[in-house]
Scaffold this motif. Structure first.
Motif, PDB file in Angstrom:
ATOM      1  N   GLU A  15       0.827  -1.192   0.000  1.00  0.00           N
ATOM      2  CA  GLU A  15       0.000   0.000   0.000  1.00  0.00           C
ATOM      3  C   GLU A  15       0.868   1.251   0.000  1.00  0.00           C
ATOM      4  OE1 GLU A  15      -2.642  -0.140   3.295  1.00  0.00           O
ATOM      5  OE2 GLU A  15      -3.733  -1.906   2.584  1.00  0.00           O
ATOM      6  N   SER A  16       0.283   2.346  -0.486  1.00  0.00           N
ATOM      7  CA  SER A  16       1.001   3.622  -0.479  1.00  0.00           C
ATOM      8  C   SER A  16       0.794   4.306   0.865  1.00  0.00           C
ATOM      9  CB  SER A  16       0.490   4.528  -1.602  1.00  0.00           C
ATOM     10  OG  SER A  16       0.747   3.957  -2.858  1.00  0.00           O
ATOM     11  N   PRO A  17       1.863   4.672   1.566  1.00  0.00           N
ATOM     12  CA  PRO A  17       1.723   5.338   2.862  1.00  0.00           C
ATOM     13  C   PRO A  17       1.233   6.774   2.699  1.00  0.00           C
ATOM     14  CG  PRO A  17       4.014   5.280   2.220  1.00  0.00           C
ATOM     15  CD  PRO A  17       3.269   4.472   1.192  1.00  0.00           C
ATOM     16  N   ASP A  18       0.750   7.365   3.785  1.00  0.00           N
ATOM     17  CA  ASP A  18       0.215   8.733   3.742  1.00  0.00           C
ATOM     18  C   ASP A  18       1.221   9.727   3.200  1.00  0.00           C
ATOM     19  OD1 ASP A  18      -2.230   7.957   4.709  1.00  0.00           O
ATOM     20  OD2 ASP A  18      -1.906   8.671   6.757  1.00  0.00           O
ATOM     21  N   VAL A  19       2.507   9.527   3.510  1.00  0.00           N
ATOM     22  CA  VAL A  19       3.499  10.519   3.108  1.00  0.00           C
ATOM     23  C   VAL A  19       3.555  10.679   1.593  1.00  0.00           C
ATOM     24  CG1 VAL A  19       5.437   8.885   3.046  1.00  0.00           C
ATOM     25  CG2 VAL A  19       5.857  11.326   3.465  1.00  0.00           C
ATOM     26  N   THR A  20       3.275   9.623   0.837  1.00  0.00           N
ATOM     27  CA  THR A  20       3.263   9.749  -0.618  1.00  0.00           C
ATOM     28  C   THR A  20       2.205  10.749  -1.059  1.00  0.00           C
ATOM     29  OG1 THR A  20       4.152   7.534  -1.035  1.00  0.00           O
ATOM     30  CG2 THR A  20       2.835   8.515  -2.789  1.00  0.00           C
ATOM     31  N   PHE A  21       1.049  10.742  -0.410  1.00  0.00           N
ATOM     32  CA  PHE A  21      -0.014  11.673  -0.762  1.00  0.00           C
ATOM     33  C   PHE A  21       0.264  13.073  -0.227  1.00  0.00           C
ATOM     34  CE2 PHE A  21      -1.779   7.401  -0.781  1.00  0.00           C
ATOM     35  CZ  PHE A  21      -2.257   7.347  -2.089  1.00  0.00           C
ATOM     36  N   GLU A  22       1.009  13.164   0.873  1.00  0.00           N
ATOM     37  CA  GLU A  22       1.469  14.478   1.325  1.00  0.00           C
ATOM     38  C   GLU A  22       2.343  15.112   0.243  1.00  0.00           C
ATOM     39  OE1 GLU A  22       3.153  14.765   5.292  1.00  0.00           O
ATOM     40  OE2 GLU A  22       2.319  12.798   5.777  1.00  0.00           O
ATOM     41  N   GLY A  53      -4.433  10.119  -8.831  1.00  0.00           N
ATOM     42  CA  GLY A  53      -5.180  10.955  -9.759  1.00  0.00           C
ATOM     43  C   GLY A  53      -4.763  12.400  -9.826  1.00  0.00           C
ATOM     44  N   ILE A  54      -4.125  12.913  -8.783  1.00  0.00           N
ATOM     45  CA  ILE A  54      -3.729  14.319  -8.782  1.00  0.00           C
ATOM     46  C   ILE A  54      -2.545  14.573  -9.711  1.00  0.00           C
ATOM     47  CG2 ILE A  54      -2.091  14.155  -6.867  1.00  0.00           C
ATOM     48  CD1 ILE A  54      -3.202  16.840  -5.863  1.00  0.00           C
ATOM     49  N   ALA A  55      -1.812  13.508 -10.048  1.00  0.00           N
ATOM     50  CA  ALA A  55      -0.633  13.647 -10.905  1.00  0.00           C
ATOM     51  C   ALA A  55      -1.035  13.712 -12.376  1.00  0.00           C
ATOM     52  CB  ALA A  55       0.331  12.486 -10.671  1.00  0.00           C
ATOM     53  N   ASP A  56      -0.189  14.347 -13.171  1.00  0.00           N
ATOM     54  CA  ASP A  56      -0.396  14.376 -14.618  1.00  0.00           C
ATOM     55  C   ASP A  56       0.141  13.108 -15.268  1.00  0.00           C
ATOM     56  OD1 ASP A  56      -1.417  17.173 -14.815  1.00  0.00           O
ATOM     57  OD2 ASP A  56       0.588  17.664 -14.082  1.00  0.00           O
ATOM     58  N   VAL A  57       1.225  12.578 -14.705  1.00  0.00           N
ATOM     59  CA  VAL A  57       1.884  11.410 -15.292  1.00  0.00           C
ATOM     60  C   VAL A  57       2.272  10.430 -14.185  1.00  0.00           C
ATOM     61  CG1 VAL A  57       3.694  10.609 -16.859  1.00  0.00           C
ATOM     62  CG2 VAL A  57       2.926  12.994 -16.972  1.00  0.00           C
ATOM     63  N   LEU A  58       2.072   9.151 -14.451  1.00  0.00           N
ATOM     64  CA  LEU A  58       2.553   8.094 -13.569  1.00  0.00           C
ATOM     65  C   LEU A  58       3.588   7.284 -14.330  1.00  0.00           C
ATOM     66  CD1 LEU A  58       2.550   6.090 -11.168  1.00  0.00           C
ATOM     67  CD2 LEU A  58       0.604   4.946 -12.266  1.00  0.00           C
ATOM     68  N   TYR A  59       4.807   7.255 -13.801  1.00  0.00           N
ATOM     69  CA  TYR A  59       5.853   6.425 -14.372  1.00  0.00           C
ATOM     70  C   TYR A  59       5.954   5.144 -13.552  1.00  0.00           C
ATOM     71  CZ  TYR A  59       7.310  10.622 -16.878  1.00  0.00           C
ATOM     72  OH  TYR A  59       7.329  11.728 -17.691  1.00  0.00           O
ATOM     73  N   LEU A 154       9.617  15.445   5.935  1.00  0.00           N
ATOM     74  CA  LEU A 154       9.264  14.637   7.099  1.00  0.00           C
ATOM     75  C   LEU A 154       7.811  14.176   7.007  1.00  0.00           C
ATOM     76  CD1 LEU A 154      10.846  16.483  10.169  1.00  0.00           C
ATOM     77  CD2 LEU A 154      11.190  14.089   9.554  1.00  0.00           C
ATOM     78  N   PRO A 155       7.546  12.887   7.148  1.00  0.00           N
ATOM     79  CA  PRO A 155       6.169  12.405   7.159  1.00  0.00           C
ATOM     80  C   PRO A 155       5.358  13.099   8.247  1.00  0.00           C
ATOM     81  CG  PRO A 155       7.689  10.562   6.959  1.00  0.00           C
ATOM     82  CD  PRO A 155       8.528  11.778   7.263  1.00  0.00           C
ATOM     83  N   GLY A 156       4.119  13.444   7.910  1.00  0.00           N
ATOM     84  CA  GLY A 156       3.250  14.101   8.874  1.00  0.00           C
ATOM     85  C   GLY A 156       3.332  15.611   8.836  1.00  0.00           C
ATOM     86  N   SER A 157       4.161  16.170   7.954  1.00  0.00           N
ATOM     87  CA  SER A 157       4.346  17.620   7.920  1.00  0.00           C
ATOM     88  C   SER A 157       3.325  18.341   7.048  1.00  0.00           C
ATOM     89  CB  SER A 157       5.751  17.963   7.403  1.00  0.00           C
ATOM     90  OG  SER A 157       6.746  17.408   8.230  1.00  0.00           O
ATOM     91  N   GLU A 161      -5.012  14.825   2.471  1.00  0.00           N
ATOM     92  CA  GLU A 161      -6.211  14.649   1.656  1.00  0.00           C
ATOM     93  C   GLU A 161      -6.102  15.244   0.257  1.00  0.00           C
ATOM     94  OE1 GLU A 161      -8.608  12.588   2.265  1.00  0.00           O
ATOM     95  OE2 GLU A 161      -7.432  12.102   4.041  1.00  0.00           O
ATOM     96  N   LYS A 162      -5.443  16.401   0.116  1.00  0.00           N
ATOM     97  CA  LYS A 162      -5.336  17.004  -1.211  1.00  0.00           C
ATOM     98  C   LYS A 162      -4.641  16.064  -2.188  1.00  0.00           C
ATOM     99  CE  LYS A 162      -3.809  21.058  -3.776  1.00  0.00           C
ATOM    100  NZ  LYS A 162      -3.169  22.392  -3.730  1.00  0.00           N
TER     101      LYS A 162
END
Length: 320
Positions: A15-22, A53-59, A154-157, A161-162
């Motif tokens: 799974e993707s951790p929260d920090v990736t979405f941060e 989905g927020i990204a323009d490109v996924l490599y 730093l994770p959590g910074s 959600e965005k």
């Protein structure tokens, strides 16, 4: 349109951790400010971009031995993507992967690196970054005007959600086989850390202790209350750094973010990194003899009674 920001997406237990979405959320802001596209790179991803989905490109880097982190392979694979797309900014986490990977890649590309970052913005043709020093006791602001720039956050910074916005990025598969064949070393297994049988992130009630407890021997006082309340015992960073409790008990940016129904804080002053880990609790009750302690800025209820007087009384009431 050129790639302005590249986010290194991590995978933990599939799974993707929260920090990736941060990183994705802030990456979107940076890419827009730099008038370029936002991209994310992942290893052996199976979701084909649905969650990015927020990204323009996924490599998607194909051909890796495993999606689990392996320093030589990830450096070779992510390096190949950077070489191909020439991003202005590369965002990674200051975590298990990022601490190792960011330094190696910055060296590889002879590029600047900002670590332990808690905020990053684009101002004109430069980046402004705010980093933590000395475990969060000091904040340092700096500017980067050379690109590519590597920023380790730093994770959590940053808000999570965005970065989870829906969308359909272009998906491009990259075969880094040539680079991987030249890399030396392979990851063989992922070893999960010892959790000491406690999961403070899922608890509805937490009894937490800070430097004010004074010594390891005094922990038993608060531990008895936690046991009587059938709640896990958690702690701020100074308690963990002293070795009085294992790392899985730590609340804060460098520990775990918790959101219990009730958070009882004894002898915790309220350093910024600790508040970031627990300020989302529904009800915060603090006990600290210093009336100006920062913990009272977020507490819903508080007292300046001495914890050594209060805790035994509470234990008797709960236990009785």
């Amino acid at each position: 349109m050129a790639i302005a920001v590249l986010v290194v997406g991590e995978r933990v237990a599939g799974e993707s951790p929260d920090v990736t979405f941060e990183l994705l959320g802030r990456g979107r802001e940076l890419a827009d400010a730099l008038s370029g596209e936002l991209a994310v790179v992942v290893v052996n991803d199976l979701d084909e971009g649905a969650q990015f989905g927020i990204a323009d490109v996924l490599y998607v880097v194909d051909g890796m031995d495993s999606a689990s982190y392996s320093a030589p392979q990830w450096e070779a694979a992510i390096g190949a993507v950077i070489q191909r797309v020439s991003p202005q900014v590369v965002l990674v986490s200051t975590g298990t992967v990022g601490i190792d990977l960011a330094g190696a890649l910055a060296t590889k590309f002879n590029a600047p690196l900002a670590s332990y970052v808690i905020d990053v913005t684009a101002q004109g043709d430069k980046l402004v970054v705010t980093s933590q020093l000395y475990g969060g006791k000091l904040l340092s602001e700096g500017e980067i005007d050379a690109f590519p720039a590597f920023v380790s956050v730093l994770p959590g910074s940053l808000p999570v959600e965005k970065g989870r916005a829906q969308g359909s990025p272009r998906v491009e598969h990259i075969d880094a086989g040539d680079q991987l064949r030249l890399s030396k070393g392979r990851g063989t297994e992922l070893r999960e850390p010892d959790t000491s049988g406690v999961d403070i992130t899922s608890a509805a009630l937490l009894v937490s202790v800070g430097r004010g407890i004074g010594s390891k021997e005094n922990l038993e006082l608060v531990a008895e209350l936690a046991e009587a309340m059938k709640a896990p015992l958690s702690a701020s960073r100074p308690v963990i750094d002293q070795g009085w409790l294992p790392k899985p008990h730590q609340v804060g940016k460098s520990g775990k973010k918790v959101k219990p129904t009730v958070y009882l804080a004894f002898g915790i002053s309220g350093a910024p990194e600790h508040l970031e880990g627990m300020r989302s609790a529904e009800t915060i009750i603090a006990c600290n003899t210093d009336p100006s302690a920062p913990i009272f800025e977020v507490a819903h209820y508080g007292t300046t009674l001495d914890l050594f007087d209060l805790v035994p009384e509470l234990t008797d009431i709960v236990g009785g």
